[in-house]
Design a protein around this motif. Structure first.
Motif, short mmCIF file in Angstrom:
data_model
loop_
_atom_site.label_atom_id
_atom_site.label_comp_id
_atom_site.label_asym_id
_atom_site.label_seq_id
_atom_site.Cartn_x
_atom_site.Cartn_y
_atom_site.Cartn_z
N ASP A 10 -12.00 -4.50 12.91
CA ASP A 10 -10.67 -4.38 13.50
C ASP A 10 -9.95 -3.09 13.12
O ASP A 10 -8.99 -2.70 13.77
CB ASP A 10 -9.81 -5.57 13.06
N PHE A 11 -10.42 -2.45 12.04
CA PHE A 11 -9.77 -1.24 11.55
C PHE A 11 -10.82 -0.23 11.08
O PHE A 11 -11.89 -0.60 10.62
CB PHE A 11 -8.85 -1.55 10.35
N SER A 12 -10.45 1.04 11.18
CA SER A 12 -11.14 2.10 10.48
C SER A 12 -10.44 2.23 9.13
O SER A 12 -9.23 2.47 9.07
CB SER A 12 -11.05 3.41 11.28
N ILE A 13 -11.18 2.07 8.03
CA ILE A 13 -10.54 1.83 6.74
C ILE A 13 -10.87 2.94 5.75
O ILE A 13 -12.01 3.37 5.62
CB ILE A 13 -11.02 0.48 6.16
N CYS A 14 -9.85 3.39 5.02
CA CYS A 14 -10.03 4.32 3.91
C CYS A 14 -9.26 3.83 2.69
O CYS A 14 -8.18 3.24 2.82
CB CYS A 14 -9.55 5.72 4.27
N LEU A 15 -9.81 4.09 1.52
CA LEU A 15 -9.12 3.85 0.27
C LEU A 15 -9.50 4.93 -0.72
O LEU A 15 -10.48 5.65 -0.52
CB LEU A 15 -9.40 2.45 -0.28
N TYR A 16 -8.72 5.07 -1.79
CA TYR A 16 -8.90 6.24 -2.65
C TYR A 16 -8.46 5.92 -4.07
O TYR A 16 -7.92 4.84 -4.35
CB TYR A 16 -8.11 7.42 -2.08
N ASP A 17 -8.71 6.88 -4.96
CA ASP A 17 -8.26 6.80 -6.34
C ASP A 17 -7.14 7.81 -6.56
O ASP A 17 -7.31 9.00 -6.27
CB ASP A 17 -9.39 7.11 -7.32
N ARG A 18 -6.01 7.35 -7.07
CA ARG A 18 -4.92 8.28 -7.35
C ARG A 18 -5.28 9.18 -8.54
O ARG A 18 -6.23 8.93 -9.28
CB ARG A 18 -3.61 7.52 -7.61
N ALA A 19 -4.49 10.21 -8.74
CA ALA A 19 -4.78 11.23 -9.76
C ALA A 19 -4.95 10.60 -11.14
O ALA A 19 -4.14 9.78 -11.58
CB ALA A 19 -3.66 12.26 -9.81
N GLY A 20 -6.04 11.00 -11.81
CA GLY A 20 -6.29 10.53 -13.16
C GLY A 20 -6.89 9.15 -13.26
O GLY A 20 -7.11 8.64 -14.37
N PRO A 80 7.96 9.42 -18.89
CA PRO A 80 6.76 9.33 -18.04
C PRO A 80 5.47 9.68 -18.76
O PRO A 80 4.39 9.39 -18.25
CB PRO A 80 7.05 10.32 -16.91
N MET A 81 5.57 10.27 -19.94
CA MET A 81 4.37 10.61 -20.70
C MET A 81 4.07 9.58 -21.79
O MET A 81 3.25 9.81 -22.67
CB MET A 81 4.52 12.00 -21.33
N PHE A 82 4.71 8.43 -21.71
CA PHE A 82 4.47 7.35 -22.66
C PHE A 82 2.97 7.04 -22.71
O PHE A 82 2.33 6.80 -21.68
CB PHE A 82 5.26 6.10 -22.24
N LYS A 83 2.40 7.06 -23.91
CA LYS A 83 0.94 7.07 -24.05
C LYS A 83 0.27 5.77 -23.59
O LYS A 83 -0.94 5.77 -23.33
CB LYS A 83 0.55 7.35 -25.51
N LYS A 84 1.00 4.67 -23.49
CA LYS A 84 0.36 3.40 -23.14
C LYS A 84 0.36 3.11 -21.64
O LYS A 84 -0.11 2.06 -21.22
CB LYS A 84 1.06 2.26 -23.88
N VAL A 85 0.89 4.02 -20.81
CA VAL A 85 0.90 3.78 -19.38
C VAL A 85 -0.28 4.49 -18.71
O VAL A 85 -0.67 5.58 -19.15
CB VAL A 85 2.22 4.22 -18.71
N PRO A 86 -0.86 3.89 -17.67
CA PRO A 86 -2.04 4.50 -17.03
C PRO A 86 -1.72 5.64 -16.07
O PRO A 86 -2.60 6.42 -15.73
CB PRO A 86 -2.66 3.32 -16.28
N GLU A 87 -0.48 5.70 -15.61
CA GLU A 87 -0.08 6.76 -14.67
C GLU A 87 1.25 7.33 -15.13
O GLU A 87 2.19 6.58 -15.40
CB GLU A 87 0.05 6.22 -13.25
N ASN A 88 1.33 8.65 -15.17
CA ASN A 88 2.51 9.31 -15.71
C ASN A 88 3.57 9.55 -14.64
O ASN A 88 3.92 10.69 -14.32
CB ASN A 88 2.11 10.62 -16.39
N VAL A 89 4.08 8.47 -14.10
CA VAL A 89 5.09 8.53 -13.04
C VAL A 89 6.48 8.62 -13.68
O VAL A 89 6.79 7.88 -14.61
CB VAL A 89 5.03 7.29 -12.14
N ASP A 90 7.29 9.51 -13.17
CA ASP A 90 8.70 9.55 -13.59
C ASP A 90 9.44 8.49 -12.76
O ASP A 90 9.83 8.73 -11.63
CB ASP A 90 9.29 10.94 -13.36
#
Length: 287
Positions: free
Chosen positions: A74-84, A185-195
């Motif tokens: 039903d769909f043409s599908i894409c998925l990805y990995d975000r940075a890091g 955002p640079m807190f060491k225990k988070v997997p992504e450094n989002v502000d």
């Protein structure tokens, strides 16, 4: 005669086995502006669906594959990995929602995955889908948001505590310090450094989805407050109020928005309730 029947059975099982094998039509690393993100696609001539992931999760972990098997006709599908994350390289940190959207758009362009797009994704994915629609509304056809947090979740984590909060309760002290990490955002225990705070200020003024189909699939409510019992009521009430108003917020995302509930209480509904998720995604195009 028996040999003919056996041959037909082998052909049938072979065809079934081939159908169950899921092989991407393209996969690899693509430049998004000085570094590479990993993308994989299962392409055809159907509407384009982009699968987005929750916070700290990545598309190459394989948890979407069973859903993709049921959606690929039903769909043409894409998925990805975000940075890091996963197979992708780390870009500049920290970053905001607009950076995440820019990277995704560059990735799709580099891989020649043309708009417009339907989106689906769990949890934090709702922020990225909202951000993409905010910057490139003409490229978004609709979305399924899978058990998203109410907008303002991270902002509320940071701002609901009194200034210079102090406590002698060690559990509460650790909980408070963790929630205050949204300011770092640079807190060491988070997997992504989002502000998260800059991201909130970006999205608080974002436009809605107009009349695009938006389906919000929520976990079955458990009837408990959000916070552990050691969090004082006057602080816990702020998050509980945010969640209490979440349904009305989700319904306001579009004039064609609806909220439905799973029988599962689990958060990752594309794993725990794939039937409902697959049906909801197909409903975007009236399947």
């Amino acid at each position: 005669m028996k040999s003919t029947i056996l041959l037909l059975m082998l052909i049938s099982f072979s065809a079934l086995s081939t159908d169950n094998l899921l092989k991407p039509t393209k996969s690899g690393l693509y430049d998004v502006g000085g570094f590479n993100l990993y993308l994989e696609c299962y392409e055809n001539d159907k509407p384009q669906l982009i699968l987005e992931q929750g916070f700290g999760l990545f598309g190459s972990d394989g948890v979407w594959l069973e859903n993709i098997k049921r959606l690929k006709h039903d769909f043409s599908i894409c998925l990805y990995d975000r940075a890091g994350l996963g197979k992708s390289e780390q870009g500049k940190v920290p970053f905001t929602i607009n950076d995440m959207v820019s990277r995704l758009r560059n990735l799709l362009s580099s891989a020649d995955v043309k708009p417009p797009y339907y989106f689906a994704g769990g949890s934090y994915a709702s922020y990225i889908i909202n951000g993409y629609n905010n910057l490139h509304s003409e490229e978004v056809l609709g979305a399924v948001l899978i058990d998203p947090p109410p907008f303002g979740y991270f902002y509320t984590m940071g701002t609901r505590w009194p200034k210079n909060f102090k406590t002698k309760n060690e559990k509460l002290e650790r909980f408070y310090k963790f929630e205050q990490s949204v300011y770092d955002p640079m807190f060491k225990k988070v997997p992504e450094n989002v502000d998260h705070m800059k991201t909130y200020n970006i999205l608080v003024g974002a436009g809605d989805f107009g009349n695009k189909p938006i389906i919000v699939v929520r976990s079955q409510p458990v009837g408990k407050r959000y916070d552990p019992p050691f969090v004082p009521d006057e602080i816990a009430n702020t998050m509980d109020t945010l969640y209490a108003n979440a349904e009305s917020y989700f319904k306001s995302l579009s004039t064609n928005s609806r909220v439905i509930y799973s029988q599962s209480e689990k958060h990752h509904l594309h794993i725990s309730d794939p039937d409902l998720i697959v049906k909801s995604i197909k409903d975007l195009v009236g399947k």
